[in-house]
Write a protein that holds these residues in place. Structure first.
Motif, PDB file in Angstrom:
ATOM      1  N   GLU A  76       0.882  -1.216  -0.014  1.00 30.37           N
ATOM      2  CA  GLU A  76      -0.109   0.148   0.027  1.00 30.37           C
ATOM      3  C   GLU A  76       0.970   1.345  -0.074  1.00 30.37           C
ATOM      4  O   GLU A  76       0.595   2.243  -0.463  1.00 30.37           O
ATOM      5  N   GLU A 134      -4.686   4.767  -0.443  1.00 31.75           N
ATOM      6  CA  GLU A 134      -3.731   3.691  -0.407  1.00 31.75           C
ATOM      7  C   GLU A 134      -2.932   3.962   1.091  1.00 31.75           C
ATOM      8  O   GLU A 134      -2.922   3.020   1.692  1.00 31.75           O
ATOM      9  N   HIS A 179      -5.407   2.652   3.660  1.00 30.41           N
ATOM     10  CA  HIS A 179      -5.424   1.317   3.788  1.00 30.41           C
ATOM     11  C   HIS A 179      -3.980   0.884   4.578  1.00 30.41           C
ATOM     12  O   HIS A 179      -3.976  -0.086   5.249  1.00 30.41           O
ATOM     13  N   GLU A 233      -4.455  -7.242  -6.322  1.00 27.96           N
ATOM     14  CA  GLU A 233      -4.791  -7.229  -4.999  1.00 27.96           C
ATOM     15  C   GLU A 233      -6.017  -7.641  -4.861  1.00 27.96           C
ATOM     16  O   GLU A 233      -6.534  -8.544  -3.785  1.00 27.96           O
ATOM     17  N   ILE A 290     -10.665  -4.321   2.133  1.00 25.07           N
ATOM     18  CA  ILE A 290      -9.928  -3.374   1.267  1.00 25.07           C
ATOM     19  C   ILE A 290      -9.842  -3.915  -0.219  1.00 25.07           C
ATOM     20  O   ILE A 290      -9.728  -3.072  -1.078  1.00 25.07           O
ATOM     21  N   GLU A 297      -9.957  -1.844  -3.719  1.00 31.70           N
ATOM     22  CA  GLU A 297      -9.156  -2.044  -4.995  1.00 31.70           C
ATOM     23  C   GLU A 297      -9.738  -2.481  -5.891  1.00 31.70           C
ATOM     24  O   GLU A 297      -9.415  -1.786  -7.097  1.00 31.70           O
TER      25      GLU A 297
END
Ligand code: FE2
Ligand code: FE2
Length: 216
Positions: free
Chosen positions: A35, A68, A71, A115, A142, A146
């Motif tokens: 990330e 990101e 995350h 991801e 998460i 993505e």
């Protein structure tokens, strides 16, 4: 799996592995590294988009870069109990240094979908097996974000690749991200008629932030 099973009054239970010896500990650090790098890759890609006068695409890269970072923070927080320790990881991380923004977007699509489809589902599965439900939940949630990132970058790459980001033969609308002016027609103007900023500040209204169709 390194599970220890024991029998309680309610039946057979699975006891979680020691976090400090778990795969999840390493996977959280891998996710934090991934990330963190995604954040920087998108920040660097945003600079390239700005150099190419694609200001609105630069903003989308920066917006995504900040998610990101969020995350990374979620995964890092889950390692709070490991403070002052060094976690060794082995992992592969991409180099995407194309000068063409469409290529940068396509690379981003690939990484995001990897991801979403492979990396985080696998990390979530391992975390569940090891008994770390909070980490498993973070990987699952998460991963879905993505996928949204990947689909948005794919749409941008497609529109740019077909020369349809600033043009729409069927007619469209664009919003200037500097002053908010909305232009209707078959293409965004070379400069905004209101603030005179470059065409690159225009974004198709479907992608414009905080713009509800009923407000136009
Ligand atoms: Fe992310
Ligand atoms: Fe992402």
């Amino acid at each position: 799996m390194e599970h220890t099973t024991y029998r309680s009054k309610k039946g057979v239970c699975t006891m979680a592995v020691d976090f400090s010896k778990s795969k999840t500990r390493e996977n959280l650090m891998r996710a934090f590294a991934g990330e963190s790098q995604a954040r920087n890759r998108y920040t660097i890609a945003a600079k390239q988009a700005s150099r190419d006068n694609l200001y609105s695409i630069s903003q989308i890269f920066l917006f995504t870069a900040d998610q990101e970072r969020a995350h990374a923070e979620v995964f890092y927080e889950l390692l709070r109990g490991q403070t002052e320790q060094t976690i060794e990881i082995c992992g592969g991380y991409p180099v995407n240094l194309a000068e063409n923004v469409t290529d940068l977007l396509k690379s981003a699509v690939h990484n995001e979908m990897q991801e979403f489809e492979d990396v985080y589902p696998e990390f979530a599965k391992i975390a569940k097996e090891e008994g770390f439900d909070q980490a498993a939940g973070a990987f699952d949630m998460i991963a879905k974000v993505e996928a949204v990132h990947g689909r948005r970058f794919a749409l941008l790459a497609e529109l740019l690749g077909k020369n349809q980001y600033f043009e729409n033969p069927d007619g469209g609308e664009w919003m200037c991200m500097n002053c908010g002016h909305i232009q209707k027609g078959k293409m965004a103007p070379p400069v905004c008629p209101s603030c005179h900023y470059d065409r690159g500040y225009f974004i198709p209204v479907e992608l414009a932030p905080y713009l509800m169709p009923e407000l136009i």
